[in-house]
Design a protein around this motif. Structure first.
Motif, PDB file in Angstrom:
ATOM      1  N   LYS A  83       0.819  -1.216   0.000  1.00  0.00           N
ATOM      2  CA  LYS A  83       0.000   0.000   0.000  1.00  0.00           C
ATOM      3  C   LYS A  83       0.851   1.264   0.000  1.00  0.00           C
ATOM      4  O   LYS A  83       0.532   2.240  -0.703  1.00  0.00           O
ATOM      5  N   SER A  84       1.936   1.255   0.776  1.00  0.00           N
ATOM      6  CA  SER A  84       2.702   2.480   0.993  1.00  0.00           C
ATOM      7  C   SER A  84       3.792   2.723  -0.040  1.00  0.00           C
ATOM      8  O   SER A  84       4.191   3.882  -0.249  1.00  0.00           O
ATOM      9  N   PHE A  85       4.285   1.656  -0.685  1.00  0.00           N
ATOM     10  CA  PHE A  85       5.442   1.838  -1.554  1.00  0.00           C
ATOM     11  C   PHE A  85       5.255   1.272  -2.964  1.00  0.00           C
ATOM     12  O   PHE A  85       5.788   1.830  -3.919  1.00  0.00           O
ATOM     13  N   ILE A  86       4.522   0.156  -3.093  1.00  0.00           N
ATOM     14  CA  ILE A  86       4.354  -0.426  -4.432  1.00  0.00           C
ATOM     15  C   ILE A  86       3.240   0.283  -5.193  1.00  0.00           C
ATOM     16  O   ILE A  86       3.397   0.601  -6.385  1.00  0.00           O
ATOM     17  N   LEU A  87       2.128   0.572  -4.526  1.00  0.00           N
ATOM     18  CA  LEU A  87       1.047   1.299  -5.201  1.00  0.00           C
ATOM     19  C   LEU A  87       1.496   2.673  -5.713  1.00  0.00           C
ATOM     20  O   LEU A  87       1.118   3.059  -6.831  1.00  0.00           O
ATOM     21  N   PRO A  88       2.289   3.438  -4.945  1.00  0.00           N
ATOM     22  CA  PRO A  88       2.767   4.712  -5.491  1.00  0.00           C
ATOM     23  C   PRO A  88       3.618   4.571  -6.746  1.00  0.00           C
ATOM     24  O   PRO A  88       3.721   5.519  -7.529  1.00  0.00           O
ATOM     25  N   LEU A  89       4.212   3.396  -6.949  1.00  0.00           N
ATOM     26  CA  LEU A  89       4.973   3.184  -8.179  1.00  0.00           C
ATOM     27  C   LEU A  89       4.068   3.257  -9.409  1.00  0.00           C
ATOM     28  O   LEU A  89       4.507   3.653 -10.492  1.00  0.00           O
ATOM     29  N   LYS A  90       2.810   2.854  -9.231  1.00  0.00           N
ATOM     30  CA  LYS A  90       1.887   2.872 -10.361  1.00  0.00           C
ATOM     31  C   LYS A  90       1.676   4.293 -10.874  1.00  0.00           C
ATOM     32  O   LYS A  90       1.503   4.508 -12.084  1.00  0.00           O
ATOM     33  N   ALA A  91       1.702   5.257  -9.952  1.00  0.00           N
ATOM     34  CA  ALA A  91       1.540   6.660 -10.365  1.00  0.00           C
ATOM     35  C   ALA A  91       2.750   7.160 -11.134  1.00  0.00           C
ATOM     36  O   ALA A  91       2.638   8.083 -11.968  1.00  0.00           O
ATOM     37  N   GLU A  92       3.914   6.582 -10.874  1.00  0.00           N
ATOM     38  CA  GLU A  92       5.136   6.991 -11.569  1.00  0.00           C
ATOM     39  C   GLU A  92       5.327   6.231 -12.879  1.00  0.00           C
ATOM     40  O   GLU A  92       5.909   6.765 -13.825  1.00  0.00           O
ATOM     41  N   LEU A  93       4.854   4.997 -12.928  1.00  0.00           N
ATOM     42  CA  LEU A  93       5.008   4.158 -14.123  1.00  0.00           C
ATOM     43  C   LEU A  93       3.643   3.993 -14.777  1.00  0.00           C
ATOM     44  O   LEU A  93       2.970   2.974 -14.621  1.00  0.00           O
ATOM     45  N   ILE A  94       3.239   5.023 -15.480  1.00  0.00           N
ATOM     46  CA  ILE A  94       1.878   5.071 -16.005  1.00  0.00           C
ATOM     47  C   ILE A  94       1.658   4.015 -17.081  1.00  0.00           C
ATOM     48  O   ILE A  94       0.636   3.330 -17.117  1.00  0.00           O
ATOM     49  N   SER A  95       2.604   3.857 -17.964  1.00  0.00           N
ATOM     50  CA  SER A  95       2.461   2.897 -19.057  1.00  0.00           C
ATOM     51  C   SER A  95       3.483   1.781 -18.897  1.00  0.00           C
ATOM     52  O   SER A  95       4.425   1.876 -18.109  1.00  0.00           O
TER      53      SER A  95
END
Length: 271
Positions: A83-95
């Motif tokens: 929740k705290s670290f992997i999900l925020p990666l999705k916002a940085e790696l959009i495609s």
């Protein structure tokens, strides 16, 4: 487009500069998230190891084993990492193209997370986690994938599990009643080594990790052989054998050395 004035050239280069700055800033955020995933995953692994090898079992309820308690404790920690670290990666790696562009920055954290989840999964189910089950840990609440999980990435993270199991097995041998579990782990790691070996021609750098896996198999087998030899020499009360084995194992190199976890991950910060 024809650029006719100095001001036009400056404006074009300002656009280029802004794009490069944004890309570098995003890469830095990705590296920080990956580093944090690495640190927190290592802490979960150490937590599991400490729980299953803790001699003080007073905190464990009568209806659960140390392995079940370790898995239950680790589950919440792993969800926190997601929740705290992997999900925020999705916002940085959009495609998906963003993922492959930044894979070298992402992969250390994801491989460490795979190792932690597989270690937890082993104590919960007594078997190896599957690729499909690992994909479930990398999906959001709606079931959408957060990150791609190539088979090569999965295997590289999974192969690190054998080292942790080796440390657990050797520690378990020195504890009363832990020799049977150590032999079970030995057989499990031996099968992992055999199965992973078939993929070494197809997965880059897997052969390096296989060298470590083979060393882990050898260490567990040597420890189990030492225990059986001592048990055959001193066929006495089981508690006496446990004390003898413990003294023998303590003379060997401590199996679980770890660096300060706050410094873990610095080796790839400059990649």
């Amino acid at each position: 487009m024809v650029i006719e004035s100095r001001e036009d050239i400056v404006r074009v280069f300002d656009v280029f500069r802004a794009g490069i700055d944004e890309r570098n800033d995003r890469r830095e955020r990705i590296i920080k998230l990956s580093r944090e995933i690495t640190i927190q995953s290592k802490r979960v692994i150490f937590l599991i190891h400490r729980t299953v090898t803790d001699d003080n079992q007073s905190t464990i309820s009568p209806d659960e084993t140390p392995y079940q308690k370790a898995a239950k404790t680790a589950h919440g920690k792993l969800l926190h990492i997601k929740k705290s670290f992997i999900l925020p990666l999705k916002a940085e790696l959009i495609s998906e193209a963003d993922y492959w562009e930044n894979q070298r920055s992402v992969t250390p954290g994801i491989q460490e997370f795979i190792e932690a989840v597989s270690y937890y999964h082993y104590f919960e189910t007594d078997r190896l986690i599957t690729h499909h089950e690992m994909e479930g840990w990398l999906t959001d609440e709606s079931g959408n994938p957060i990150l791609p999980l190539p088979y090569s990435e999965f295997l590289l993270g999974l192969s690190d599990l054998t080292g942790e199991l080796m440390r657990f097995a050797i520690t378990a041998i020195a504890r009363g009643g832990g020799r049977a579990k150590s032999e079970s782990v030995s057989e499990f790691v031996r099968r992992c080594n055999s199965d992973f070996e078939r993929f070494t021609p197809f997965v880059r750098d897997l052969w390096k990790k296989q060298q470590v896996t083979r060393q882990s198999v050898l260490k567990i087998e040597q420890a189990n052989y030492t225990v059986r030899l001592r048990s055959a020499e001193f066929q006495s009360d089981p508690q006496d054998i446990d004390r003898l084995v413990q003294r023998t194992m303590l003379q060997q190199e401590p199996p679980y050395h770890r660096r300060d976890l706050d410094t873990e991950g610095d080796d790839y910060m400059n990649t």
